[in-house]
Write a protein that holds these residues in place. Structure first.
Motif, mmCIF file in Angstrom:
data_model
loop_
_atom_site.group_PDB
_atom_site.id
_atom_site.type_symbol
_atom_site.label_atom_id
_atom_site.label_comp_id
_atom_site.label_asym_id
_atom_site.label_seq_id
_atom_site.Cartn_x
_atom_site.Cartn_y
_atom_site.Cartn_z
ATOM 1 N N ASP A 15 32.668 6.529 -59.567
ATOM 2 C CA ASP A 15 32.602 7.330 -58.349
ATOM 3 C C ASP A 15 31.665 8.515 -58.596
ATOM 4 O OD1 ASP A 15 33.016 8.506 -55.885
ATOM 5 O OD2 ASP A 15 35.169 8.844 -56.174
ATOM 6 N N LEU B 100 36.573 17.091 -51.945
ATOM 7 C CA LEU B 100 37.287 16.861 -53.209
ATOM 8 C C LEU B 100 37.682 18.168 -53.886
ATOM 9 C CD1 LEU B 100 35.077 13.982 -54.662
ATOM 10 C CD2 LEU B 100 37.221 13.789 -53.404
ATOM 11 N N LYS C 79 35.783 21.532 -58.836
ATOM 12 C CA LYS C 79 36.149 20.931 -60.127
ATOM 13 C C LYS C 79 35.362 21.616 -61.231
ATOM 14 C CE LYS C 79 38.550 17.659 -58.066
ATOM 15 N NZ LYS C 79 39.977 17.607 -58.147
ATOM 16 N N ASN D 116 35.529 10.334 -61.396
ATOM 17 C CA ASN D 116 36.745 9.552 -61.659
ATOM 18 C C ASN D 116 36.857 9.096 -63.119
ATOM 19 O OD1 ASN D 116 34.656 7.654 -61.452
ATOM 20 N ND2 ASN D 116 35.985 6.102 -60.561
ATOM 21 N N GLU E 159 36.721 18.338 -65.707
ATOM 22 C CA GLU E 159 37.263 17.367 -64.749
ATOM 23 C C GLU E 159 36.217 16.386 -64.233
ATOM 24 O OE1 GLU E 159 40.521 19.804 -62.334
ATOM 25 O OE2 GLU E 159 38.535 20.772 -62.308
ATOM 26 N N LYS F 46 29.026 10.508 -51.393
ATOM 27 C CA LYS F 46 29.059 9.450 -52.407
ATOM 28 C C LYS F 46 27.644 8.967 -52.699
ATOM 29 C CE LYS F 46 31.706 5.283 -53.493
ATOM 30 N NZ LYS F 46 32.062 5.731 -54.804
#
Length: 109
Positions: free
Chosen positions: A11, A40, A43, A68, A80, A107
């Motif tokens: 991802d 999201l 991170k 991911n 992360e 994406k």
């Protein structure tokens, strides 16, 4: 597994670096990054990109991130996401970035 299926397991998303500082506890020269990935959230990432970039030049930059792969703790800092790059002829990491503005969290395909 087919090649396309294998690629789809990863991802990759677009994020914007909000904050960058020297990761003083890291064994190898690194920065602590805070990356806004839109829906999201923000991170963190530990990135070994100190040869070509200074913390102040990273803020506001769009980057491609693998989101991911799980969290790794690097010298006490949670990483992360993996900020993607490629090595230049001298072995220095060059960040992968989109060539124009795209929505945060978009994406990569």
């Amino acid at each position: 597994m087919e090649a396309l299926q294998a690629f789809q397991l990863l991802d990759l998303r677009i994020g914007r670096i909000l904050r960058a500082e020297i990761h003083v506890k890291a064994r190898k020269p690194s920065y602590k990054l805070w990356v806004d990935l839109g829906p999201l959230g923000v991170k963190t990432s530990s990135a070994q990109i100190t040869e070509l970039y200074r913390p102040e030049s990273l803020v506001g930059r769009l980057v491609v991130c693998a989101v991911n792969l799980g969290t790794r703790v690097i010298a006490g800092f949670p990483s992360e996401v993996l900020v993607l790059g490629a090595k230049d002829a001298e072995g220095r990491v060059v960040l992968l970035t989109p060539e124009r503005e795209v929505p945060l969290g978009e994406k990569v395909f």
